[in-house]
Enzyme design. Structure first.
Site, mmCIF file in Angstrom:
data_model
loop_
_atom_site.group_PDB
_atom_site.id
_atom_site.type_symbol
_atom_site.label_atom_id
_atom_site.label_comp_id
_atom_site.label_asym_id
_atom_site.label_seq_id
_atom_site.Cartn_x
_atom_site.Cartn_y
_atom_site.Cartn_z
ATOM 1 N N PHE A 117 -44.116 72.227 20.213
ATOM 2 C CA PHE A 117 -42.702 72.613 20.235
ATOM 3 C C PHE A 117 -42.375 73.197 21.602
ATOM 4 O O PHE A 117 -43.017 74.151 22.048
ATOM 5 C CB PHE A 117 -42.363 73.648 19.154
ATOM 6 C CG PHE A 117 -40.884 73.973 19.136
ATOM 7 C CD1 PHE A 117 -39.987 73.184 18.440
ATOM 8 C CD2 PHE A 117 -40.388 75.053 19.864
ATOM 9 C CE1 PHE A 117 -38.620 73.455 18.457
ATOM 10 C CE2 PHE A 117 -39.016 75.328 19.882
ATOM 11 C CZ PHE A 117 -38.133 74.531 19.178
ATOM 12 N N ASP A 202 -46.980 76.300 28.297
ATOM 13 C CA ASP A 202 -45.764 76.866 27.703
ATOM 14 C C ASP A 202 -46.145 78.126 26.929
ATOM 15 O O ASP A 202 -46.702 78.059 25.830
ATOM 16 C CB ASP A 202 -45.106 75.824 26.789
ATOM 17 C CG ASP A 202 -43.778 76.325 26.206
ATOM 18 O OD1 ASP A 202 -43.450 77.513 26.403
ATOM 19 O OD2 ASP A 202 -43.090 75.519 25.550
ATOM 20 N N LYS A 230 -38.622 84.128 25.054
ATOM 21 C CA LYS A 230 -38.630 85.007 23.883
ATOM 22 C C LYS A 230 -38.686 86.486 24.243
ATOM 23 O O LYS A 230 -37.673 87.051 24.602
ATOM 24 C CB LYS A 230 -39.734 84.564 22.917
ATOM 25 C CG LYS A 230 -39.409 83.200 22.297
ATOM 26 C CD LYS A 230 -40.173 82.894 21.029
ATOM 27 C CE LYS A 230 -39.545 81.753 20.252
ATOM 28 N NZ LYS A 230 -39.885 80.405 20.689
HETATM 29 C C1 LIG Z 1 -39.204 79.106 21.077
HETATM 30 C C2 LIG Z 1 -39.946 78.195 22.000
HETATM 31 C C3 LIG Z 1 -39.295 77.422 22.972
HETATM 32 C C4 LIG Z 1 -37.784 77.355 23.079
HETATM 33 O O1 LIG Z 1 -37.209 78.574 23.361
HETATM 34 P P1 LIG Z 1 -35.618 78.784 23.114
HETATM 35 O O2 LIG Z 1 -35.354 80.133 23.693
HETATM 36 O O3 LIG Z 1 -35.407 78.714 21.645
HETATM 37 O O4 LIG Z 1 -34.920 77.697 23.838
HETATM 38 C C5 LIG Z 1 -40.056 76.676 23.843
HETATM 39 N N1 LIG Z 1 -41.400 76.666 23.764
HETATM 40 C C6 LIG Z 1 -42.067 77.390 22.843
HETATM 41 C C7 LIG Z 1 -43.550 77.356 22.822
HETATM 42 C C8 LIG Z 1 -41.363 78.163 21.915
HETATM 43 O O5 LIG Z 1 -42.019 78.853 20.975
#
Ligand SMILES: *Cc1c(COP(=O)(O)O)cnc(C)c1O
Length: 366
Positions: A117, A202, A230
């Site tokens: 994700f 990420d 986040k």
């Molecule tokens: C939550 C998340 C995103 C996206 O972040 P948003 O602030 O919702 O756009 C991208 N990568 C990872 C691993 C995430 O957990």
């Protein structure tokens, strides 16, 4: 999805607790999906941010300001990257990473993981795995392919001189708190280096909460690009893309990115986390849930997934009734991303609350 959960109206928060519109208190183990790392309404953070509102909130990306300097100074106490690009959400941090990788390598192909994700804008969505999130929005960005997570042989086959970058989460969050194997990440690092491709890690979800600033540090691997989001601003929308190469001015940008308020939020959040040693202390706060119907507890520090044999809906609902807010990943995983200010004692309380709920519900059935 909120099929099984009555949608609460949250009206107020303090520390690890939030209150609903009926005055009921909950221990918040979701924290805005891992955002409120300092907890809700942190007095020092709130005070500093209020002062910032009265001092300067906009400068425009063409200018420097004290808050940016302060943020870079704080950040450099945790990580050693030369450049920081600032956005406003995790997905934007990923978009920037993908664009920078194509720009830097001159190549097009991005390799992502099954079950990954990375966000929901077109580029990040193309790197995301779940067909349900994607199918209504096709055609997505060309040049993306997915390989099975933790499959060393698949990585060897996929990574070539056509590859611009490989993007990976050190612990897959949305798909169930699934940690990467060390051998797999080492293989990704070695292979990308061999072919002149970049490794993008990420850390939007894993950052800050596994016991190290970056989860990738546990593996002693140095990525080329890191994304953070986040919890990095404790609730002010802000994200970072860290690199060691500069991107030509004008090639990418953002109106809001790097505004003084966001910079201040990151600076203050990091300063408090460092002073209170909240990042290191997260590692010992991991809890293992031991109850019938629990297959395993996965994750690290304050990123925790409890894998059940059964759909988790009823357990989540009962926990909420008893005053604990937990999140889910898919049908069978209870996910927790608690504020880092939570104490070990409170985590023990969470452990017995969850074990109690599972045993009560499973006991009733047998
Ligand atoms: C939550 C998340 C995103 C996206 O972040 P948003 O602030 O919702 O756009 C991208 N990568 C990872 C691993 C995430 O957990």
């Amino acid at each position: 999805m909120s099929l099984y959960r009555k949608r609460l109206k949250i009206v107020r928060g303090e520390g690890v607790y939030v209150w609903d519109s009926e005055g009921k208190r909950y221990m918040d183990l979701i924290a805005g999906i891992g955002v409120a790392v300092l907890g809700h309404n942190h007095p020092e953070w709130a005070e500093e941010l209020s002062s910032q509102l009265k001092k300067l909130t906009v400068a425009g990306p063409m200018f420097n300001h004290e808050e940016k300097e302060e943020m870079l100074e704080e950040l450099s106490k945790f990580v050693n990257f030369e450049y920081v690009y600032m956005g406003n959400s995790g997905t934007e941090a990923v978009e920037a990473a993908l664009k920078f990788a194509r720009l830097y390598t001159g190549r097009k192909e991005i390799i992502a993981m099954v079950n990954a994700f990375h966000g929901r804008t077109m580029g990040a969505l193309s790197a995301t795995w779940k067909p349900k999130y994607k199918k209504d929005f096709e055609p997505l960005v060309p040049g993306f392919r997915h390989i099975p997570f933790n499959d060393v042989e698949a990585a060897k086959e996929a990574i070539t001189r056509e590859t611009a970058a490989v993007i990976v989460e050190p612990i897959q969050g949305e798909s169930g708190v699934i940690p990467a194997k060390e051998e797999f990440l080492k293989t990704l690092r070695d292979l990308t280096e061999d072919v002149g491709a970049l490794l993008i890690v990420d850390e939007v979800q894993t950052g800050l909460r596994t016991g190290k600033f970056l989860a990738i540090e546990h593996y002693k691997i140095e990525p080329d690009i890191v994304t953070l989001g986040k919890g990095i601003g404790n609730g002010v929308p802000v994200s970072l893309t860290l690199t060691n190469f500069d991107v030509e001015r004008g090639k990418h940008g953002s109106t809001f990115g790097g505004n003084p308020l966001a910079c201040k939020a990151v600076a203050v959040t990091l300063r408090i986390l460092r002073r209170e040693k909240l990042i290191e202390r997260a590692e010992k706060k991991f809890i293992k849930i031991e109850a019938s119907d629990v297959v395993m507890t996965r994750g690290k520090g304050l990123m925790i997934g409890v894998v059940l044999r059964k759909p988790v809906g009823r357990y989540v609902e009962e926990l909420q009734r008893r005053g604990y807010l937990v999140h889910t990943s898919g049908q069978r995983v209870i996910r927790m991303l608690p504020p880092l200010i939570i104490s070990e004692e409170q985590m023990r309380e969470v452990k017995s609350a969850i074990e109690g709920v599972i045993n009560d519900i499973s006991g009733r059935e047998s």
